[in-house]
Design an enzyme around this catalytic site. Structure first.
Site, PDB file in Angstrom:
ATOM      1  N   LYS A 359       0.825  -1.282  -0.123  1.00  0.00           N
ATOM      2  CA  LYS A 359       0.166   0.052  -0.012  1.00  0.00           C
ATOM      3  C   LYS A 359       0.745   1.217  -0.040  1.00  0.00           C
ATOM      4  O   LYS A 359       0.451   2.271  -0.814  1.00  0.00           O
ATOM      5  CB  LYS A 359      -0.811   0.103   1.086  1.00  0.00           C
ATOM      6  CG  LYS A 359      -1.784   1.324   1.363  1.00  0.00           C
ATOM      7  CD  LYS A 359      -2.819   1.418   2.644  1.00  0.00           C
ATOM      8  CE  LYS A 359      -3.832   0.377   2.441  1.00  0.00           C
ATOM      9  NZ  LYS A 359      -4.713   0.692   3.561  1.00  0.00           N
ATOM     10  N   GLU A 365      10.048  -5.680   4.185  1.00  0.00           N
ATOM     11  CA  GLU A 365      10.328  -7.180   3.429  1.00  0.00           C
ATOM     12  C   GLU A 365       9.969  -6.984   1.974  1.00  0.00           C
ATOM     13  O   GLU A 365      10.467  -7.735   1.079  1.00  0.00           O
ATOM     14  CB  GLU A 365       9.493  -8.038   4.286  1.00  0.00           C
ATOM     15  CG  GLU A 365       9.773  -8.093   5.685  1.00  0.00           C
ATOM     16  CD  GLU A 365       8.826  -7.350   6.571  1.00  0.00           C
ATOM     17  OE1 GLU A 365       8.883  -7.700   7.900  1.00  0.00           O
ATOM     18  OE2 GLU A 365       8.404  -6.383   5.978  1.00  0.00           O
ATOM     19  N   GLY A 424      -5.131  -4.052   4.660  1.00  0.00           N
ATOM     20  CA  GLY A 424      -4.276  -4.970   3.599  1.00  0.00           C
ATOM     21  C   GLY A 424      -5.017  -6.410   3.983  1.00  0.00           C
ATOM     22  O   GLY A 424      -5.283  -7.150   2.961  1.00  0.00           O
ATOM     23  N   ARG A 425      -5.481  -6.794   5.358  1.00  0.00           N
ATOM     24  CA  ARG A 425      -6.077  -8.044   5.637  1.00  0.00           C
ATOM     25  C   ARG A 425      -7.578  -8.251   4.838  1.00  0.00           C
ATOM     26  O   ARG A 425      -8.301  -9.259   4.965  1.00  0.00           O
ATOM     27  CB  ARG A 425      -6.083  -8.491   6.803  1.00  0.00           C
ATOM     28  CG  ARG A 425      -6.669  -7.323   7.606  1.00  0.00           C
ATOM     29  CD  ARG A 425      -6.420  -7.678   9.252  1.00  0.00           C
ATOM     30  NE  ARG A 425      -6.846  -6.421  10.230  1.00  0.00           N
ATOM     31  CZ  ARG A 425      -6.463  -5.270  10.629  1.00  0.00           C
ATOM     32  NH1 ARG A 425      -5.296  -5.058   9.846  1.00  0.00           N
ATOM     33  NH2 ARG A 425      -7.011  -4.385  11.410  1.00  0.00           N
ATOM     34  N   GLU A 511      -5.030  -9.943  13.906  1.00  0.00           N
ATOM     35  CA  GLU A 511      -4.668  -8.548  13.652  1.00  0.00           C
ATOM     36  C   GLU A 511      -5.814  -7.545  13.850  1.00  0.00           C
ATOM     37  O   GLU A 511      -5.489  -6.285  14.454  1.00  0.00           O
ATOM     38  CB  GLU A 511      -4.007  -8.407  12.303  1.00  0.00           C
ATOM     39  CG  GLU A 511      -3.173  -7.116  12.171  1.00  0.00           C
ATOM     40  CD  GLU A 511      -2.486  -7.193  10.982  1.00  0.00           C
ATOM     41  OE1 GLU A 511      -1.280  -7.249  11.015  1.00  0.00           O
ATOM     42  OE2 GLU A 511      -2.911  -6.895   9.720  1.00  0.00           O
ATOM     43  N   HIS A 542      -4.842 -35.703  13.020  1.00  0.00           N
ATOM     44  CA  HIS A 542      -3.707 -36.556  13.630  1.00  0.00           C
ATOM     45  C   HIS A 542      -2.304 -35.685  13.939  1.00  0.00           C
ATOM     46  O   HIS A 542      -1.204 -35.837  13.818  1.00  0.00           O
ATOM     47  CB  HIS A 542      -3.248 -37.476  12.241  1.00  0.00           C
ATOM     48  CG  HIS A 542      -4.102 -38.510  11.932  1.00  0.00           C
ATOM     49  ND1 HIS A 542      -4.147 -39.686  12.434  1.00  0.00           N
ATOM     50  CD2 HIS A 542      -5.104 -38.524  10.998  1.00  0.00           C
ATOM     51  CE1 HIS A 542      -4.962 -40.361  12.035  1.00  0.00           C
ATOM     52  NE2 HIS A 542      -5.874 -39.695  10.890  1.00  0.00           N
ATOM     53  N   LYS A 667       8.901  -3.574  14.093  1.00  0.00           N
ATOM     54  CA  LYS A 667       9.498  -2.928  12.746  1.00  0.00           C
ATOM     55  C   LYS A 667      10.348  -1.799  13.125  1.00  0.00           C
ATOM     56  O   LYS A 667      11.633  -1.918  12.592  1.00  0.00           O
ATOM     57  CB  LYS A 667       8.222  -2.203  11.939  1.00  0.00           C
ATOM     58  CG  LYS A 667       7.193  -3.043  11.376  1.00  0.00           C
ATOM     59  CD  LYS A 667       6.503  -2.409  10.519  1.00  0.00           C
ATOM     60  CE  LYS A 667       5.464  -3.187   9.976  1.00  0.00           C
ATOM     61  NZ  LYS A 667       4.283  -2.394   8.969  1.00  0.00           N
TER      62      LYS A 667
END
Length: 748
Positions: A359, A365, A424-425, A511, A542, A667
């Site tokens: 954005k 990263e 973002g999410r 978040e 399992h 950050k």
């Protein structure tokens, strides 16, 4: 009013005065109520030293006193102190001072005659009132917490009853079982295995009404700025709105900061459709004229988890299989260079389009991976700026366009905007998901996904609360977390194609609702924000189902489908593979709910010393969600369903589900650590960080990371060395180990 000089004697005098005054008020309250004074109802006896008065230890919640009363008494006390400091004898006041005292007393008398309602502490802006905030907490602030409402308190009391019940008894109640389900547009929610009664649901709907849930939903979808910490609207629902259609029965347009949101959205959707179809048809080609068949989507968090979840759903969907033939989509999210290796391995750079999703176009990263892939393209095709303009795409906010252009990307044709009102999410339905998914599967399939999400949006906005699936799921989340004390929750899709859904929900929910304060700026005094995790069934059975059945209680959400994307039945088998899968889907909720008693275990002939180890207490809540088949449409439904469930919980808890300040501190510290590492690499000096523990581990890392045991030092820059394979149809083979230092790979 002038205050006396601050001295230790004056501080002690003021402290003693406050202590005496508050104690007297407490005693008056006790006498008025004809009760024998109790020690805990006054202030606690404390040692008075030279600490400021704000450090006094007393309990003002049991003293009927307003902040202004204390302020009046302190002002009178300061008049006396001023007089004494100036040399007058106690009891002697100047005419001016007597006038001030009379004025304060008159104000007090007028206040009591004019109003019986005490103003709140927030209404005071004078310095003394600010000082008093540290002494007398604003008693009305906590009243704003939802936990102080009658509706919440009724649920607290009701929860005590529920804790004495068992699900195996509830499941025998025909009326209850017949009512605890909901249906909409092919979705079927069964929540009869939740630890609720019909009364519980009524109480939860009462709480929803008290919290103005319907109004809050309407405020969100119409563009009110409900993200109050960032002063932003929250409009992920607009991303899948119909063209030329507003919101509500009056078809109201959504205007944010002077822009028509729906027009903006469809401008970008049209741009996505044209661009992706042009790439797929070969109209848009790479720098060397080759068709662009490989897509690397570079992003992290919401820029990656949602689109990857959708990609995994579609790649085994029949239409998705046909549409994606001849194309490859990979995601690059982790800053770990191994992720770069995996994303780029075996791809021909000349046939690869890299999509950078950020954005702000500053995410550390993502931008490091963007520079790495840019260098990869340059190293194979030369450092011509047209390589970047033909092979890199940006999905970013309009405010970042200058940074996108500086990076070298063509902002006229290869830039796709999204907006500050999309978190973002919550951005899968924007160009964040639209570009990579449409490049691989075609825009038409992506549009079907949008239609499914729109279906649930309309259900969420228009259905009554007691028939509203995301509302019901959200209220059950609040019930389990805040009233029954279950702090975790697991998502269990019985469909391998949904293997990335739990990871997306993990970010979406944790978040959003991992917060500590309400919109009033008050710390919550009730549990919020579950720990979410999950795994596709039957793999999860399992893995961690041992804990689900016998360890701590974790509410479970089972997701299944009436039909498989690809069913099969082996010769001689009585059931299809999908029926085998769904048998587990139906069995597990009953096993969690009913458990297995000691008598049932004993009846199987189990020895007495093993009975406790093979007994299941049961009474573990779950819900089951069924859909017809996993398609692009139903995938959109699932996405919107969980987005809205998350919002409902935040609305009930009065927290902001649309910011994420909690990610900022790490950050910032990472930037500081990078500075330390860079300095240590350059100078060889010992790192001195903020504390000895951090210094020690950083120095250990620097000293030992230069060489791997059993190997010689790398012969190239260890920060940019990446192994690489080339596409099989190349005329030459580049070295297996390729140096990406980029000494000449820069825009000129």
């Amino acid at each position: 009013m002038s205050k006396p000089p601050h001295t230790a004697d004056n501080t002690v005098s003021t402290s003693l005065f406050l202590e005496s005054f508050l104690a007297e008020k407490g005693e008056q309250k006790e006498r008025q109520s004809n009760k024998r004074p109790h020690k805990q109802h006054g202030f606690h006896q404390s040692h008075v030293d030279t600490e400021p008065a704000a450090a006094l230890d007393f309990d003002v919640h049991h003293v009927s006193i307003s902040p202004e009363e204390v302020e009046e008494q302190l002002n009178l006390h300061h008049l006396v102190l001023n007089h004494e400091v100036q040399g007058s004898r106690p009891g002697q006041h100047t005419k001016h001072q007597m006038h001030q005292i009379h004025h304060i007393s008159s104000q007090k008398h007028q206040h009591h005659q004019s109003s019986h309602q005490q103003p709140t502490i927030q209404s005071f802006s004078r310095p003394m009132s600010k000082f008093l905030r540290h002494i007398i907490p604003p008693q009305d602030q906590n009243k704003k917490l939802v936990s102080n409402t009658p509706e919440w308190k009724r649920l607290v009391k009701h929860a005590e009853y529920i804790k004495q019940t068992h699900l195996r008894d509830f499941l025998l109640d025909q009326e209850r079982s017949d009512k605890l389900f909901a249906e909409y547009d092919g979705l079927y929610l069964d929540y009869s295995r939740q630890r609720v009664t019909l009364e519980t649901m009524d109480l939860l709907f009462d709480l929803a009404n008290k919290q103005g849930l319907t109004k809050k939903i309407n405020a969100m979808v119409t563009g009110e700025k409900i993200n109050w910490t960032e002063n932003r609207a929250v409009l992920h629902t607009a991303l899948r709105s119909e063209r030329n259609k507003g919101v509500g029965s009056d078809d109201r347009r959504i205007i944010v900061d002077g822009e028509d949101v729906i027009e903006e959205v469809w401008d970008v959707l049209d741009q996505i459709k044209y661009f992706t179809e042009a790439v797929r048809s070969g109209e848009i080609r790479g720098f060397t004229g080759k068709r662009l068949r490989n897509i690397i989507s570079v992003g992290i968090g919401g820029s990656y988890l949602g689109p990857e979840f959708l990609h995994e759903c579609l790649k085994t969907e029949p239409e998705g299989i046909n549409k994606s033939l001849g194309y490859t989509l990979r995601f690059l999210s982790n800053v770990d260079p191994v992720d770069v290796e995996r994303a780029c391995a075996d791809l021909d750079p000349e046939e690869t389009l890299v999509v950078i999703v950020s954005k702000t176009f500053t995410t550390a990263e993502t931008m490091l991976n963007a520079r790495t892939t840019r260098q990869w393209l340059w190293d194979f095709m030369g450092d011509d700026k047209e390589v970047v303009r033909k092979h890199m795409v940006a999905v970013s906010s309009i405010s970042s366009i200058d940074r996108v252009e500086a990076f070298g990307i063509d902002t006229e044709k290869y830039f796709f905007r999204f907006w500050d009102w999309v978190g973002g999410r919550y951005s899968v339905c924007s160009a964040v998901g639209g570009i990579p998914i449409s490049l691989l599967y075609g825009f038409d399939l992506f549009e079907k996904f949008l239609h499914g999400a729109r279906s649930i949006d309309e259900h969420f906005m228009n259905s009554p609360l007691n028939e509203n699936i995301p509302v019901i799921m959200g209220l059950l989340g609040v019930w389990n977390m805040s009233f029954l004390g279950y702090t975790s929750r697991t998502t269990l899709p019985y469909a391998e194609a949904l293997l990335k859904l739990p990871a997306h929900i993990q970010q979406l929910d944790m978040e959003s609702n991992g917060k500590k304060a309400t919109k009033h700026g008050i710390p919550v005094d009730y549990p919020v924000g579950e720990v979410d995790f999950g795994e596709p069934g039957t793999n999860g059975q399992h893995s961690f189902f041992q804990l689900l059945h016998m360890g701590q209680i974790v509410p479970c959400e089972f997701i299944g489908f009436l039909q498989s994307q690809h069913d099969l039945c082996i010769d001689g088998e009585l059931l299809s593979s999908h029926d085998e899968l769904m048998a587990n889907f139906f069995a597990q909720p009953d096993a969690l709910a009913n458990g297995k008693t000691a008598d049932e275990v004993r009846a199987e002939g189990v020895s007495e010393d093993l009975i406790i180890h093979r007994t299941f207490e049961g009474n573990r809540p779950s819900l089951s969600l069924l859909a017809p088949k996993l398609t692009a449409y139903s995938c959109g439904q699932l996405l919107a369903l969980y987005e809205h469930r998350t919002a409902v919980q935040g609305f009930i808890w009065d927290i902001n589900s649309f910011d994420q300040w909690g990610v900022e501190l790490g950050k910032k510290l990472a930037c500081d650590v990078k500075d330390h590492l860079l300095a240590a690499r350059k100078t060889g000096k010992t790192i001195e960080a903020g504390n000895p523990a951090t210094s020690r581990i950083l120095n250990y890392y620097v000293q030992n990371s230069q060489q791997v045991i059993g190997e010689e030092l790398w012969d190239s820059n260890p920060l940019t060395s990446v192994t690489r394979k080339t596409h099989h149809d190349k005329d030459f083979l580049p070295p297996v180990k390729h140096d990406l230092k980029g000494t000449s790979g820069k825009l000129t």
